[in-house]
Design an enzyme around this catalytic site. Sequence first.
Site, short mmCIF file in Angstrom:
data_model
loop_
_atom_site.label_atom_id
_atom_site.label_comp_id
_atom_site.label_asym_id
_atom_site.label_seq_id
_atom_site.Cartn_x
_atom_site.Cartn_y
_atom_site.Cartn_z
N ASN A 32 -90.23 -87.03 -59.58
CA ASN A 32 -90.88 -88.35 -59.65
C ASN A 32 -92.30 -88.31 -59.10
O ASN A 32 -92.93 -89.36 -58.94
CB ASN A 32 -90.04 -89.40 -58.92
N SER A 125 -81.25 -76.15 -44.96
CA SER A 125 -82.31 -75.77 -44.04
C SER A 125 -81.74 -75.18 -42.75
O SER A 125 -80.63 -75.53 -42.34
CB SER A 125 -83.10 -77.04 -43.69
N THR A 127 -82.53 -76.10 -40.10
CA THR A 127 -82.45 -77.22 -39.18
C THR A 127 -81.01 -77.73 -38.99
O THR A 127 -80.73 -78.47 -38.05
CB THR A 127 -83.38 -78.36 -39.67
N TYR A 149 -83.87 -86.38 -40.77
CA TYR A 149 -84.04 -85.43 -41.88
C TYR A 149 -82.97 -84.34 -41.83
O TYR A 149 -82.29 -84.05 -42.82
CB TYR A 149 -85.45 -84.78 -41.83
N LYS A 153 -79.57 -83.21 -44.39
CA LYS A 153 -79.18 -81.88 -44.89
C LYS A 153 -77.72 -81.60 -44.51
O LYS A 153 -76.93 -81.11 -45.32
CB LYS A 153 -80.10 -80.80 -44.30
N ARG A 293 -94.53 -79.45 -28.63
CA ARG A 293 -94.26 -80.57 -29.54
C ARG A 293 -92.82 -81.03 -29.31
O ARG A 293 -91.90 -80.20 -29.34
CB ARG A 293 -94.45 -80.07 -30.98
N PRO A 294 -92.63 -82.34 -29.11
CA PRO A 294 -91.25 -82.81 -28.85
C PRO A 294 -90.30 -82.36 -29.97
O PRO A 294 -90.66 -82.42 -31.15
CB PRO A 294 -91.38 -84.34 -28.85
#
Length: 335
Positions: A32, A125, A127, A149, A153, A293-294
């Site tokens: 899209n 991922s 993650t 996010y 997943k 970075r948190p």
Amino acid sequence: MKILLTGGLGYIGSHTAVEVINSGNEAIIIDNLSNSKIEVLDKIEKITGRRPKFYQDDVCDISALKKLFAENPDIFAVIHFAGFKAVGESCKEPLKYYKNNLLSTLNLLEVMESYQCKNFIFSSSATVYAVSEIMPLEEDFPLGASNPYGRTKLFNEEILKDYQSAHPDFNVILLRYFNPIGAHESGLLGEDPNGIPNNLMPYICKVATGELDHLNIFGNDYKTKDGTGVRDYIHIMDLANGHIKALEKMTKENVGLKIYNLGTGTGYSVLDIVNTFNKVNGNLVKYEFTSRRPGDIAECYASPSKAEKELGFKTTKSLEDMCKSSYQYQKQNKK
Ligand code: NAD
Ligand code: UFG
């Protein structure tokens, strides 16, 4: 064979489309354009000599999917890349993420079922792994995502597991990507995020071209070899090839449900990346250390053994290749 790539004009999808075509298959793309540009289609054609059939539609629109399948009832497999992927944004707009990343999968399964399309490859991922002191990560390590996010997943993985267990002749391969970087050797395809990049390599590339002043390295006090974060960076063409290996497996056997890490097995630190980038491209990237970075973890790298053993997956590109091709793409496509 006809292969449907959802999100096939995006970073990973476009490189995989090239490999799908180069391996003798027909690529059909639905995208899209929410995070990609239509020009990518021309570039895929320029590289391969074949223009994929393209549907500018939303995978969350089930009527569009039904039309696509009605026109292509013999699709052998779907590779589902389409989704939103920005961790920070997912914390601010979780519903946007749950809706897009989950509904797209549910719609695909529903329409695939009515067309007897039985092969599904999913972009998962690294993650999805729970924080682990033990590295490298193996596919059966505990799971647990720490942001919306990541949870999309994880939930997608669960949905696909449940669906597969109810339909034993349906094949699912969950590919857990580590950190893809780099670009196609032509310099035509690459990663092109809008605005200021969140991820390391796109940020470095913009520092190198002068679009950004310097790199902020998020923390130099981790318990790693040089104090900076360690990740498993994998060249995008190696990652793309992992999908071809998964497709090949699906043509040979009823795979059921399989999960594979796609990484190199080697962890590189942020300083490794910056130093290698500066070595191969000229001394272009200045950096400063800033606070952590948190949400970041010290180390994350894959065990690629299972993918190697069961898919014959082997990475071939070096960190130098990744840094060179990333920068080549950035120079050719500087806005
Ligand atoms: P990308 O944003 O470049 O590509 C995603 C593509 O999907 C874009 O072209 C976008 O326009 C399209 N899209 C999004 N939602 C859509 C929808 N509802 N209908 C149709 N098209 C839609 O991202 P990418 O880096 O190529 O990632 C591809 C997949 O791999 C994503 O699912 C992502 O979560 C996953 N992944 C990426 C990484 C990474 O570091 N890049 C790591 C692990 C997993
Ligand atoms: N980093 C910096 N400065 C930056 C950007 C990143 O120092 O400007 C560091 C990070 O702290 C980390 C490393 O570079 O140590 C890599 O960071 P990325 O943002 O490039 O990648 P992450 O590993 O944090 O996350 C990426 C994706 C996630 C995905 C994960 C695993 O963004 O969506 O890989 O696949 F879940």
